[in-house]
Structure formats: structure tokens, C-alpha cells
Design a protein around this motif. Structure first.
Motif, mmCIF file in Angstrom:
data_model
loop_
_atom_site.group_PDB
_atom_site.id
_atom_site.type_symbol
_atom_site.label_atom_id
_atom_site.label_comp_id
_atom_site.label_asym_id
_atom_site.label_seq_id
_atom_site.Cartn_x
_atom_site.Cartn_y
_atom_site.Cartn_z
ATOM 1 N N SER A 106 0.791 -1.226 0.000
ATOM 2 C CA SER A 106 0.000 0.000 0.000
ATOM 3 C C SER A 106 0.827 1.281 0.000
ATOM 4 C CB SER A 106 -0.952 0.008 1.200
ATOM 5 O OG SER A 106 -0.224 0.010 2.410
ATOM 6 N N HIS A 107 2.051 1.248 0.541
ATOM 7 C CA HIS A 107 2.820 2.486 0.658
ATOM 8 C C HIS A 107 4.108 2.498 -0.172
ATOM 9 C CE1 HIS A 107 0.099 4.032 3.623
ATOM 10 N NE2 HIS A 107 0.281 2.981 4.396
ATOM 11 N N LYS B 94 4.934 0.825 -2.862
ATOM 12 C CA LYS B 94 4.679 0.826 -4.304
ATOM 13 C C LYS B 94 4.331 2.230 -4.787
ATOM 14 C CE LYS B 94 1.114 -1.388 -6.283
ATOM 15 N NZ LYS B 94 0.318 -2.472 -6.869
ATOM 16 N N THR B 95 3.522 2.952 -4.036
ATOM 17 C CA THR B 95 3.174 4.314 -4.451
ATOM 18 C C THR B 95 4.338 5.277 -4.223
ATOM 19 O OG1 THR B 95 2.138 4.731 -2.304
ATOM 20 C CG2 THR B 95 0.708 4.003 -4.077
ATOM 21 N N LYS B 96 5.102 5.064 -3.171
ATOM 22 C CA LYS B 96 6.227 5.964 -2.878
ATOM 23 C C LYS B 96 7.318 5.851 -3.936
ATOM 24 C CE LYS B 96 9.571 7.287 0.583
ATOM 25 N NZ LYS B 96 10.023 7.165 1.945
ATOM 26 N N GLY C 15 6.958 4.110 -6.907
ATOM 27 C CA GLY C 15 6.354 4.113 -8.232
ATOM 28 C C GLY C 15 6.705 2.932 -9.111
ATOM 29 N N TYR C 16 7.027 1.791 -8.516
ATOM 30 C CA TYR C 16 7.332 0.635 -9.351
ATOM 31 C C TYR C 16 6.047 -0.038 -9.812
ATOM 32 C CZ TYR C 16 6.875 -2.081 -4.981
ATOM 33 O OH TYR C 16 6.427 -2.636 -3.809
ATOM 34 N N ASP C 17 6.132 -0.688 -10.971
ATOM 35 C CA ASP C 17 4.968 -1.307 -11.601
ATOM 36 C C ASP C 17 4.886 -2.762 -11.159
ATOM 37 O OD1 ASP C 17 2.845 -1.913 -13.192
ATOM 38 O OD2 ASP C 17 3.903 -1.723 -15.086
ATOM 39 N N ASP D 127 1.275 -7.299 -7.166
ATOM 40 C CA ASP D 127 1.836 -7.079 -5.825
ATOM 41 C C ASP D 127 2.743 -8.224 -5.384
ATOM 42 O OD1 ASP D 127 0.527 -4.605 -5.521
ATOM 43 O OD2 ASP D 127 -1.303 -5.618 -4.886
#
Length: 135
Positions: free
Chosen positions: A20-21, A23-25, A27-29, A33
């Protein structure tokens, strides 16, 4: 010491935070998950094995740091994690270079194809014909 349930909760919560955090921080694709679940969960599980392993289950026969005070299993676990991450990183870079060469310098599909969905843009059909996005 932590109970088995408490250790499982620790790993579960760490995986959730990675998904949740992190990946967004960063920015990896990672559409599935996989890194948050398997990468973070595996690394944390390996370290916790070096800390909490009972002597009866340890390949060193000495157990984890918190059970026996012996640091050898923890060091072995961390070394195994580092070697595994390094090997995966090198092999991923090799695979990425091959894919990039085969697909003329790009590792991604066009933004329009990605927005439409690869099943529709590349195959001309919907993988989930009954899914409207609101189910």
C-alpha cells in the motif's frame, strides 16, 4: 518472545504496508503485488527465522538468536537473503536487456494499449467479458 500468531501478524502487516505504501512511494509497476507479498514477506520471514528458530528445527542445531543467543543462524539467513537478492537483480537486468533488444528499446507497451487493456489491444477480445469494473 513472540507467539506464532504474532509473528504471522508482523509479516502480514509488513507485506500490506509494502503493497500500500512502498509501491506508491517508489512508483514501481507491480500489478500483482508480487514484490510486496513474496519479496518483503520472504525477506522478513528469513530474518525472523534467524531470530526465533527453535534449535530442533535449525540446520545449525543451535537455533535462532533469541532462543540460544547464537548469532550464526541469523548471519546465515541474512547472507542467504543478500545472495538471493543479488542473483535475482542480475538475472532481472539480463532478462530486461534481452526483452528491450527484442522489442526495439522498450520494456513497456504504449500508454493507449495499457489504458485499453492488453487483452483488447493485443488479442482483440476481453479476458473478462462480464466484468464492468463496478463488480
Amino acid at each position: 518472545l513472540l507467539s506464532r500468531r504474532q509473528r504471522q501478524m508482523c509479516i502480514r502487516d509488513s507485506c500490506y504496508l509494502a503493497i500500500s505504501h512502498l509501491k506508491t512511494k517508489f512508483g514501481y509497476d507491480d500489478a500483482l503485488d508480487a514484490f510486496g507479498c513474496h519479496g518483503i514477506g520472504g525477506i522478513l520471514g528469513g530474518v525472523l527465522t534467524g531470530l526465533f528458530c527453535v534449535p530442533e528445527l535449525s540446520w545449525t542445531g543451535k537455533g535462532g538468536l533469541f532462543y540460544t543467543g547464537d548469532v550464526s543462524l541469523l548471519i546465515s539467513q541474512i547472507l542467504g537473503i543478500v545472495v538471493t537478492v543479488a542473483l535475482v537483480l542480475v538475472l532481472d537486468l539480463v532478462i530486461a536487456a534481452v526483452v528491450k533488444a527484442l522489442f526495439h528499446g522498450s520494456l513497456r507497451v504504449d500508454e493507449a494499449d495499457e489504458a485499453l487493456g492488453l487483452d483488447a489491444s493485443q488479442h482483440g477480445e476481453s479476458a473478462y467479458p462480464s466484468f464492468s469494473g463496478l463488480d
